[in-house]
Design a protein around this motif. Structure first.
Motif, PDB file in Angstrom:
ATOM      1  N   ASN A 114       0.835  -1.206   0.000  1.00  0.00           N
ATOM      2  CA  ASN A 114       0.000   0.000   0.000  1.00  0.00           C
ATOM      3  C   ASN A 114       0.870   1.256   0.000  1.00  0.00           C
ATOM      4  O   ASN A 114       1.543   1.543   0.985  1.00  0.00           O
ATOM      5  CB  ASN A 114      -0.896  -0.046   1.254  1.00  0.00           C
ATOM      6  N   LYS A 116       0.157   4.189   0.452  1.00  0.00           N
ATOM      7  CA  LYS A 116      -0.236   5.170   1.464  1.00  0.00           C
ATOM      8  C   LYS A 116       0.003   4.658   2.884  1.00  0.00           C
ATOM      9  O   LYS A 116      -0.452   5.274   3.850  1.00  0.00           O
ATOM     10  CB  LYS A 116      -1.710   5.527   1.297  1.00  0.00           C
ATOM     11  N   CYS A 117       0.690   3.519   3.008  1.00  0.00           N
ATOM     12  CA  CYS A 117       0.973   2.981   4.346  1.00  0.00           C
ATOM     13  C   CYS A 117       2.106   3.777   4.989  1.00  0.00           C
ATOM     14  O   CYS A 117       3.086   4.117   4.327  1.00  0.00           O
ATOM     15  CB  CYS A 117       1.358   1.505   4.249  1.00  0.00           C
ATOM     16  N   ILE A 118       1.963   4.039   6.270  1.00  0.00           N
ATOM     17  CA  ILE A 118       2.959   4.807   7.015  1.00  0.00           C
ATOM     18  C   ILE A 118       4.347   4.164   6.925  1.00  0.00           C
ATOM     19  O   ILE A 118       5.362   4.861   6.922  1.00  0.00           O
ATOM     20  CB  ILE A 118       2.504   4.980   8.499  1.00  0.00           C
ATOM     21  N   SER A 121       6.637   5.622   4.377  1.00  0.00           N
ATOM     22  CA  SER A 121       7.087   7.010   4.412  1.00  0.00           C
ATOM     23  C   SER A 121       7.949   7.343   5.633  1.00  0.00           C
ATOM     24  O   SER A 121       8.542   8.408   5.689  1.00  0.00           O
ATOM     25  CB  SER A 121       5.905   7.972   4.309  1.00  0.00           C
ATOM     26  N   GLU A 122       7.989   6.428   6.615  1.00  0.00           N
ATOM     27  CA  GLU A 122       8.887   6.653   7.751  1.00  0.00           C
ATOM     28  C   GLU A 122       9.722   5.396   7.950  1.00  0.00           C
ATOM     29  O   GLU A 122       9.309   4.309   7.544  1.00  0.00           O
ATOM     30  CB  GLU A 122       8.077   6.942   9.035  1.00  0.00           C
ATOM     31  N   PRO A 123      10.883   5.510   8.557  1.00  0.00           N
ATOM     32  CA  PRO A 123      11.723   4.315   8.743  1.00  0.00           C
ATOM     33  C   PRO A 123      11.156   3.385   9.826  1.00  0.00           C
ATOM     34  O   PRO A 123      11.530   3.460  10.986  1.00  0.00           O
ATOM     35  CB  PRO A 123      13.087   4.894   9.163  1.00  0.00           C
ATOM     36  N   ILE A 124      10.207   2.547   9.436  1.00  0.00           N
ATOM     37  CA  ILE A 124       9.529   1.645  10.367  1.00  0.00           C
ATOM     38  C   ILE A 124       9.758   0.216   9.873  1.00  0.00           C
ATOM     39  O   ILE A 124       9.646  -0.040   8.673  1.00  0.00           O
ATOM     40  CB  ILE A 124       8.010   1.926  10.394  1.00  0.00           C
ATOM     41  N   LYS A 141       0.249  -4.958   9.774  1.00  0.00           N
ATOM     42  CA  LYS A 141      -0.173  -4.624  11.130  1.00  0.00           C
ATOM     43  C   LYS A 141      -0.586  -3.155  11.225  1.00  0.00           C
ATOM     44  O   LYS A 141      -1.431  -2.788  12.039  1.00  0.00           O
ATOM     45  CB  LYS A 141       1.011  -4.888  12.064  1.00  0.00           C
ATOM     46  N   TYR A 142      -0.003  -2.313  10.399  1.00  0.00           N
ATOM     47  CA  TYR A 142      -0.264  -0.878  10.503  1.00  0.00           C
ATOM     48  C   TYR A 142      -1.487  -0.459   9.682  1.00  0.00           C
ATOM     49  O   TYR A 142      -2.485  -0.036  10.225  1.00  0.00           O
ATOM     50  CB  TYR A 142       0.989  -0.085  10.103  1.00  0.00           C
ATOM     51  N   CYS A 143      -1.417  -0.611   8.368  1.00  0.00           N
ATOM     52  CA  CYS A 143      -2.517  -0.086   7.541  1.00  0.00           C
ATOM     53  C   CYS A 143      -3.627  -1.120   7.342  1.00  0.00           C
ATOM     54  O   CYS A 143      -4.668  -0.800   6.776  1.00  0.00           O
ATOM     55  CB  CYS A 143      -1.999   0.404   6.200  1.00  0.00           C
ATOM     56  N   GLU A 144      -3.392  -2.380   7.768  1.00  0.00           N
ATOM     57  CA  GLU A 144      -4.392  -3.454   7.697  1.00  0.00           C
ATOM     58  C   GLU A 144      -4.711  -3.877   6.266  1.00  0.00           C
ATOM     59  O   GLU A 144      -5.681  -4.585   6.028  1.00  0.00           O
ATOM     60  CB  GLU A 144      -5.675  -3.080   8.475  1.00  0.00           C
ATOM     61  N   LYS A 145      -3.902  -3.430   5.308  1.00  0.00           N
ATOM     62  CA  LYS A 145      -4.134  -3.817   3.909  1.00  0.00           C
ATOM     63  C   LYS A 145      -3.382  -5.118   3.592  1.00  0.00           C
ATOM     64  O   LYS A 145      -2.434  -5.481   4.270  1.00  0.00           O
ATOM     65  CB  LYS A 145      -3.669  -2.710   2.955  1.00  0.00           C
ATOM     66  N   ILE A 146      -3.827  -5.758   2.522  1.00  0.00           N
ATOM     67  CA  ILE A 146      -3.293  -7.060   2.138  1.00  0.00           C
ATOM     68  C   ILE A 146      -2.192  -6.898   1.084  1.00  0.00           C
ATOM     69  O   ILE A 146      -2.350  -6.127   0.138  1.00  0.00           O
ATOM     70  CB  ILE A 146      -4.432  -7.935   1.546  1.00  0.00           C
TER      71      ILE A 146
END
Lengths: 155, 303
Positions: A114, A116-118, A121-124, A141-146
């Motif tokens: 995704n 648009k998943c965080i 865009s950040e070092p995660i 786990k973050y954006c819940e997308k597949i």
């Protein structure tokens, strides 16, 4: 042809103690090295790619001296080398064989599909639950997308 | 640490939902309860959302709390290039609670991991907006007196509309719901939610036409087709005017039926519906303040 195979054996020589990881798709060789952090090890490593194999027309193999892997570590490569086989070598003999298994959670390794998943865009460190192992289907786990197997990109 | 974050509607159990409903009813009876006195709540809106922000800030004010924060990222340190990580680390040392709206999906879950104080997700991109769902639930409970055996119609953008997804998940925890989905081909309910319903043995029906089938409905949940969710403007133009609810369509509906809409509406509910007693969307928005007072109380264990 026979001579060619002989030469190959010399190049990827036997090890006395350690792990042989076989049946890696050649295109995944360097990702496997990176995921297992073999690029940082001080142990002797030999590897070969584009080898002939009955199952894979184009397999790679890694031999690592004096290093053994926990199942959790080795399962991290299941996403890119699902048919990899491990031979545990003691005193030039194969004492144990292991196959890799897709884990229930995938931490790091894969990029979330995704845009648009965080995590993009950040070092995660990415984190997914595996909702299907065949074909591999990951839920972020973050954006819940597949993220589907076909969309998987290794970080 | 066991912080009571609210990031996704599924973070809460059925018991949590019912507890919030009870508290919301209590706040509706008496909205001004100074439970937040001496506390500071950070209201971090990385993208503007006037309705949600005012609803939260009204809830905080009615509870006697102080608000710090910003209403869009242009007026915050984000415009200087600060990461979300650093903003949240800093703010969580100032405030007792963080309410956050952010355009990126998953940002709220990440903020909750970084923050030492509870985080309430006020919307993370197209992902989750759990406080909207709780106020929708409170509106349903107020008008139907129950969550069981309800026939819920969802209309419009069922593909990108996060509010319908969360509401579906929440109501699936209750007895014997029936869902009816009315959407154009391009905006159908995503397969993952249909799989979820099938696995739980919950009945659902899909329709293309917006007709008198709503005579069966207890709740008609209307949604707006949001232009910003489309990458192709042509696709948006094709579907934006497909389903419009008009007053004449309400003639044969059940007496207990109520129309909900997360607002803002554009043209999907004709203005002649507003006078109908079945139109409930403005009361629904008012319920948002009570639901948010309850959510804040729950997050901070104030009651």
């Amino acid at each position: 042809m026979k001579e060619h195979k002989k030469k190959l054996k010399l190049k990827v020589s036997a090890i006395s103690e350690g792990t042989v990881i076989d049946h890696i798709p050649s295109e995944s060789l360097f990702d496997v090295i990176s995921i297992l952090e073999l690029d940082k090890t001080r142990n002797m490593i030999t590897f070969g790619a584009n080898l002939d194999s009955g199952k894979l027309t184009n397999k790679a193999i890694i031999k690592v001296s004096n290093q053994f892997f926990e199942n959790d570590d080795i399962n991290r490569i299941a996403l890119i080398a699902p048919h990899a086989k491990l031979n545990i070598i003691r005193d030039y003999e194969v004492v144990e064989k292991k196959v890799v298994e897709v884990p229930d959670r995938v931490i790091g390794i894969v990029k979330c599909f995704n845009p648009k998943c965080i995590t993009n865009s950040e070092p995660i460190t990415t984190s997914f639950s595996v909702i299907s192992k065949q074909p591999i289907t990951l839920k972020c786990k973050y954006c819940e997308k597949i993220t589907h197997e076909k969309q998987m990109v290794i970080r | 640490m066991n912080k009571k974050d609210l990031i996704s509607i599924m973070d809460y159990s059925k018991e949590d939902y019912l507890r919030i409903m009870d508290m919301a009813a209590d706040f509706e009876e008496n909205p001004n309860q100074t439970l937040l006195e001496g506390k500071v709540v950070a209201s971090l809106f990385f993208e503007p959302s006037t309705r949600t922000r005012l609803s939260f800030e009204t809830a905080i004010s009615r509870m006697g709390g102080r608000i710090v924060g910003f209403s869009d990222s242009g007026s915050s340190s984000v415009s200087k290039g600060e990461t979300l990580h650093d903003t949240i680390r800093m703010v969580s040392q100032y405030a007792d609670l963080i309410v956050m709206r952010h355009p990126l999906e998953g940002s709220a879950r990440y903020a909750a991991e970084v923050s030492s104080v509870p985080v309430i997700n006020a919307g993370d991109g197209a992902n989750q907006h759990p406080t909207q769902t709780l106020l929708d639930m409170y509106s349903i409970l107020k008008t139907q007196k129950t969550f069981d055996n309800l026939n819920i119609f969802m209309v419009g953008d069922l593909r990108y509309g996060r509010t319908v997804h969360s509401l579906l998940m929440a109501l699936s925890q209750f007895e014997n719901p029936i869902f009816n989905f009315i959407a154009p081909e391009e905006l159908q309910m995503p397969e993952e939610y249909k799989i979820y319903l099938r696995e739980k043995g919950i009945r659902f029906f899909e329709h293309r036409e917006f007709t008198d089938i709503i005579s069966e409905a207890d709740i008609v949940y209307m949604t707006r087709v949001q232009k910003e969710r489309f990458s192709d403007p042509m696709e948006y133009e094709k579907v934006k005017n497909v389903y419009i609810l008009k007053n004449s369509m309400l003639k044969h509906t059940k007496p207990n039926m109520r129309i909900l809409h997360p607002l803002p509406r554009v043209n999907e509910i004709a203005t002649d519906v507003d006078q109908n007693e079945k139109a409930y969307y403005f009361q629904q928005a008012r319920n948002g303040v009570f639901a948010r007072e309850a959510i804040i109380s729950h997050a901070l264990n104030l009651k």
